[in-house]
Scaffold this motif. Sequence first.
Motif: not given
Length: 264
Positions: A193-208
Amino acid sequence: MAGQSTQFKPIKASTEIFELNAQFAEMISSLEQSRLDVARVAKLAVIGEMAASMAHEVRTPLGVLRSSAQILQRETHLSDIGMEMTEYILSETARLNELVTTLLECASPRPPRFSLHDVQQIIEHVQELLRTRAEAKHIKLELKFNNTESRLYCDKDQLIQVFLNLIMNAIQHVSDQGHIIIYSQIENGFLECKVCDDGTGIPDVQKPAVFDPFYTQREEGIGLGLTVVQQIVLAHKGQIFITDNPQGGTCFHVQLPINHQDQD
């Protein structure tokens, strides 16, 4: 001979050196993961201490405040300002009580109670719960399910909590007139199940750090919702991770095993 340059062939490292190098890199990666796990456990321990203290020290006076406000509301001569203030007290005590509950759930989540449920129906239920909130921001909340079997052994209440958190998180990070799509499909023995939005996103450095306790991008957030979500998914022997949405924004992937029937 004079005028001719000698060409040297590079010496290839032995297979043993390559293997040692690979093992060393794997060891470094494992140590780094262990360090992150220890830091995470330490944070959860702090949450446990906070939750135990707050449950005892905060909930009792909150209950008194709430009861007092409810008694005041029954007064026939209560002014409009008085009624407004009691409503404010009730809403704020409810919010603080919810905070204590979240801390307790994060510190010591209860084990799942497994029974057979249709996960797509659970998501449809959550969509209805959040429809008004999405419409207030003119956000399109769309479901795209493959016509596949989506029944599996799970804790219905906990999965409602998972998708409530994920979809509410998307609503909070999408601008007005945004778009959120929830996908569902069977893949490699998992219901994804995948929840996708078209917001500002999350920078790669913050994902972990997204699932770490107290991580939040919102000033009013406490940063425990996604931590609880991850704990629930892992307790279901599933996986959760983040990718970038090709249309902009973020996708949260929840993968649940379709043949998991463990009720321990």
